[in-house]
Design a protein around this motif. Sequence first.
Motif, PDB file in Angstrom:
ATOM      1  N   SER A 412      -0.108   5.446  -4.282  1.00  0.00           N
ATOM      2  CA  SER A 412      -0.929   5.864  -3.139  1.00  0.00           C
ATOM      3  C   SER A 412      -1.571   7.225  -3.344  1.00  0.00           C
ATOM      4  CB  SER A 412      -0.060   5.915  -1.874  1.00  0.00           C
ATOM      5  OG  SER A 412       0.905   6.966  -1.983  1.00  0.00           O
ATOM      6  N   LEU A 428       1.768  -0.767   1.373  1.00  0.00           N
ATOM      7  CA  LEU A 428       0.557  -0.253   0.736  1.00  0.00           C
ATOM      8  C   LEU A 428      -0.337  -1.375   0.214  1.00  0.00           C
ATOM      9  CD1 LEU A 428      -0.918   2.395  -0.071  1.00  0.00           C
ATOM     10  CD2 LEU A 428       0.222   2.211  -2.293  1.00  0.00           C
ATOM     11  N   TYR A 443      -3.958   3.955   6.216  1.00  0.00           N
ATOM     12  CA  TYR A 443      -3.871   3.902   4.761  1.00  0.00           C
ATOM     13  C   TYR A 443      -5.050   4.655   4.149  1.00  0.00           C
ATOM     14  CZ  TYR A 443      -0.421   0.200   5.461  1.00  0.00           C
ATOM     15  OH  TYR A 443       0.691  -0.512   5.835  1.00  0.00           O
TER      16      TYR A 443
END
Length: 514
Positions: A412, A428, A443
């Motif tokens: 990420s 994710l 996100y």
Amino acid sequence: MSIRTVVLTLVAVAAVGFAGTPAVADGGSGVVRVDSGWLRGKVAEDHVKFSGVPYAEPPVGPRRWRPPADPVSWQGIRDATKPGTPCPQQRLAGTAEDCLYLDVTAPRSKRGGPKPVLVWLYGGAFNSGAAEEFDGTRLATSGDVVVVSMNYRLGALGFLSSPALDGSGGNYGLMDQTAALRWVKRNAARFGGDPGNVTLAGQSAGARAVCAHLASPLSRGLFHRAISQSGACDNEVLTLPAAQAFGAQATEQLGCTAAPDVAACLRGQSVEKLLGTLAGVGFAFNGKVSDRPWNPVAGTPMLPKQPRDAMRDGTAARVPLIVGSTRDEMRMFVSWESNMTAGRYTELVGQTFGGRAGDVLATYPVGDYGSPALAMSAVLSDWGGAIGACPVLRTAEAAHQPVYAYEFAEDSGQVTETGFPQGSYHGLDLPYLWDLDMAQNPYPPLTAKQERLSAKMIGYWSAFARTGNPNGPGRPHWPKGTVIKLSSDGIAPTPFAAEHRCGFWARVSRHAAR
């Protein structure tokens, strides 16, 4: 019926055709007939979306804690352009018990023949989530599949187990999902979908629900492929005695234990009181999913045995399966612990694994990970008592059907305020398949390389929905029986078992004293 309704109905008949050709396949009038009545959806250039479609009667009043019933037919054309109300939960505002609605996104492609259908079950620990948070447009249009997502009952309203209510043992949320699958079987063709080619997919709690449906005789034949993202079938769910013990605690907390009619007392409680019942119980980050009160319940008509046992003995539905996890499932949860010192790490490992704690500490020394928090994350992500790697591998190994296993390993790049790297954390992978409500799911935006990974993942998922095999042109080969790594740096087989020390965890009792 008004003149306007009559005219609109005649227009709908003309659009759909007297032979029943689905409206979405012939130019997208946005009007379609399902078994309960007419719907008008929202038409876009490449798809039509129908939102807030009732698939069951509202579970309110005397219908609270009862199996879902088929929806009542309506007159005229129902507006299906606004999301259905989410089921009661503490995370979202504007919820209500009248919540059993689903969304359908149908592509307007000209490809011949019925399209595969993908039915989505959201995650949220069976305590939160809503269909409206997952926009299936990209998956539907890029993959040429009909996408269905539904709300289902959550928390105590979805999973309270009490013999005072009925003999189901709970599982009302699972029964909602089965009712939605039955609705899909009856109505998929109206949207250009193939009712004989349905993929049931879910993430986190939704993935564990997929596992329950694989093991459930009441869901048999309602889907033909399955996808489990970050929710392994090997993790134990509640037994009926454990679920009823939680139910007894909840009944006492609500003041209904001594009531002349316990069921009436429970059904008379406010939603607000029910949402607070046993709130937070079982959610220690070093716990197991079966520590939580609101869960699927094994030993019931809906789920006669544990999903892991059904997988192992071959009685689970033998449909092709995709199963996987993110590389660093537990980092996000461990990052919430503000005082993860070396001493605290040792203490938590001792609490979690009892007599095997020394073996765990020797296998995961802090010095190998750079910080106690990273070591703790590795332990929990590999062990997978809640979510994690090795139960995914055991699920794949136990299956009696074709299995395609993966690890989502994209980093990420996110770091907490304390400097803790989040890695490839739980959830994710979702924005690579869905357009999400970013207010609820913040996100990071995808880079150009990640957009290409997203396109490949949608290609795998949609090909699997079409044929039971994710492979096809333009994507690296995904062999059965091999775990592949999904990353923007490359897609290839990965030494999953070794990297997550699954041989070690096979020797550590899953039920270590705590």
